[in-house]
Design a protein around this motif. Structure first.
Motif, mmCIF file in Angstrom:
data_model
loop_
_atom_site.group_PDB
_atom_site.id
_atom_site.type_symbol
_atom_site.label_atom_id
_atom_site.label_comp_id
_atom_site.label_asym_id
_atom_site.label_seq_id
_atom_site.Cartn_x
_atom_site.Cartn_y
_atom_site.Cartn_z
ATOM 1 N N ARG A 38 43.954 7.548 41.718
ATOM 2 C CA ARG A 38 43.886 6.167 42.216
ATOM 3 C C ARG A 38 43.855 5.179 41.046
ATOM 4 N N GLU A 39 43.054 5.459 40.030
ATOM 5 C CA GLU A 39 42.966 4.568 38.864
ATOM 6 C C GLU A 39 44.282 4.500 38.097
ATOM 7 N N ALA A 40 45.007 5.612 38.037
ATOM 8 C CA ALA A 40 46.281 5.654 37.317
ATOM 9 C C ALA A 40 47.419 5.025 38.126
ATOM 10 N N ASN A 41 47.189 4.819 39.427
ATOM 11 C CA ASN A 41 48.228 4.292 40.323
ATOM 12 C C ASN A 41 47.641 3.217 41.232
ATOM 13 N N PRO A 42 47.192 2.091 40.654
ATOM 14 C CA PRO A 42 46.487 1.083 41.443
ATOM 15 C C PRO A 42 47.345 0.416 42.518
ATOM 16 N N ASP A 43 48.658 0.541 42.431
ATOM 17 C CA ASP A 43 49.524 -0.092 43.418
ATOM 18 C C ASP A 43 49.682 0.727 44.697
ATOM 19 N N LEU A 44 49.282 2.010 44.692
ATOM 20 C CA LEU A 44 49.422 2.828 45.893
ATOM 21 C C LEU A 44 48.424 2.369 46.952
ATOM 22 N N LYS A 45 48.896 2.242 48.192
ATOM 23 C CA LYS A 45 48.026 1.814 49.293
ATOM 24 C C LYS A 45 46.995 2.874 49.630
ATOM 25 N N THR A 46 47.404 4.143 49.556
ATOM 26 C CA THR A 46 46.540 5.237 49.971
ATOM 27 C C THR A 46 46.545 6.332 48.920
ATOM 28 N N VAL A 47 45.385 6.680 48.408
ATOM 29 C CA VAL A 47 45.192 7.885 47.601
ATOM 30 C C VAL A 47 43.901 8.491 48.126
ATOM 31 N N THR A 48 44.023 9.639 48.760
ATOM 32 C CA THR A 48 42.856 10.260 49.363
ATOM 33 C C THR A 48 42.916 11.769 49.167
ATOM 34 N N GLY A 49 41.814 12.410 49.448
ATOM 35 C CA GLY A 49 41.729 13.850 49.301
ATOM 36 C C GLY A 49 41.354 14.511 50.609
ATOM 37 N N ALA A 50 41.680 15.785 50.710
ATOM 38 C CA ALA A 50 41.346 16.589 51.883
ATOM 39 C C ALA A 50 41.342 18.041 51.447
ATOM 40 N N MET A 51 40.854 18.884 52.310
ATOM 41 C CA MET A 51 40.992 20.322 52.076
ATOM 42 C C MET A 51 42.311 20.738 52.723
ATOM 43 N N ALA A 52 43.075 21.565 52.036
ATOM 44 C CA ALA A 52 44.387 21.974 52.528
ATOM 45 C C ALA A 52 44.303 22.608 53.909
ATOM 46 N N ALA A 53 43.210 23.294 54.184
ATOM 47 C CA ALA A 53 43.062 23.983 55.465
ATOM 48 C C ALA A 53 43.074 23.029 56.659
ATOM 49 N N VAL A 54 42.736 21.752 56.460
ATOM 50 C CA VAL A 54 42.705 20.815 57.573
ATOM 51 C C VAL A 54 44.020 20.051 57.751
ATOM 52 N N MET A 55 44.946 20.225 56.837
ATOM 53 C CA MET A 55 46.226 19.518 56.914
ATOM 54 C C MET A 55 47.188 20.306 57.796
ATOM 55 N N ALA A 56 47.670 19.682 58.865
ATOM 56 C CA ALA A 56 48.595 20.350 59.782
ATOM 57 C C ALA A 56 50.045 20.251 59.301
ATOM 58 N N GLU A 57 50.348 19.251 58.491
ATOM 59 C CA GLU A 57 51.710 19.006 58.031
ATOM 60 C C GLU A 57 52.060 19.878 56.834
ATOM 61 N N GLU A 58 53.350 20.151 56.682
ATOM 62 C CA GLU A 58 53.838 20.861 55.510
ATOM 63 C C GLU A 58 53.701 19.941 54.298
ATOM 64 N N PRO A 59 53.248 20.464 53.166
ATOM 65 C CA PRO A 59 53.129 19.611 51.974
ATOM 66 C C PRO A 59 54.497 19.241 51.414
ATOM 67 N N PHE A 60 54.560 18.101 50.761
ATOM 68 C CA PHE A 60 55.776 17.703 50.057
ATOM 69 C C PHE A 60 55.969 18.597 48.835
ATOM 70 N N ARG A 61 54.841 18.961 48.228
ATOM 71 C CA ARG A 61 54.874 19.760 47.005
ATOM 72 C C ARG A 61 53.641 20.646 46.961
ATOM 73 N N GLU A 62 53.839 21.891 46.544
ATOM 74 C CA GLU A 62 52.734 22.836 46.410
ATOM 75 C C GLU A 62 52.481 23.110 44.933
ATOM 76 N N GLU A 63 51.225 22.991 44.548
ATOM 77 C CA GLU A 63 50.802 23.294 43.184
ATOM 78 C C GLU A 63 49.798 24.439 43.250
ATOM 79 N N ALA A 64 49.350 24.930 42.113
ATOM 80 C CA ALA A 64 48.450 26.084 42.075
ATOM 81 C C ALA A 64 47.141 25.833 42.816
ATOM 82 N N ALA A 65 46.528 24.670 42.615
ATOM 83 C CA ALA A 65 45.196 24.408 43.180
ATOM 84 C C ALA A 65 45.221 23.464 44.378
ATOM 85 N N PHE A 66 46.372 22.846 44.649
ATOM 86 C CA PHE A 66 46.413 21.817 45.686
ATOM 87 C C PHE A 66 47.822 21.646 46.236
ATOM 88 N N ASP A 67 47.880 21.008 47.392
ATOM 89 C CA ASP A 67 49.147 20.573 47.981
ATOM 90 C C ASP A 67 49.197 19.060 47.876
#
Length: 99
Positions: A38-67
């Motif tokens: 959020r600090e590195a991207n102050p212009d973004l309207k939404t920067v939030t976190g969640a646990m991957a297990a609660v996300m029903a949608e397919e991720p745009f990008r998958e990384e080692a520790a997060f989607d």
């Protein structure tokens, strides 16, 4: 005066993912990673976190520790999108560590 959102180009998505991956690899918590993105991207309207297990949608990008999910916040309610040109933010969805 509000900061005008910049489009989420492939390079910008890479930069967000690289920052989050580096912080997670260094032991950062989800809250700390979200705060840094959020600090590195102050212009973004939404920067939030969640646990991957609660996300029903397919991720745009998958990384080692997060989607990484892209958020379209152009309407009254925000929605997950797979179109970077519509994205106004991100959801960083942390994965549970493998046992």
């Amino acid at each position: 005066m509000p900061v005008k959102p910049m489009p989420l180009s492939p390079e910008r998505i890479d930069a967000i993912a690289t920052l989050a991956a580096r912080l997670f690899a260094g032991g950062g918590t989800l809250d700390a990673v979200v705060r840094a993105v959020r600090e590195a991207n102050p212009d973004l309207k939404t920067v939030t976190g969640a646990m991957a297990a609660v996300m029903a949608e397919e991720p745009f990008r998958e990384e080692a520790a997060f989607d990484l999910h892209l958020v379209d916040g152009n309407n009254h309610c925000w929605a997950i999108t797979d179109k970077p040109a519509l994205a106004t933010g991100v959801v960083i969805a942390q994965r549970e560590e493998e046992d």
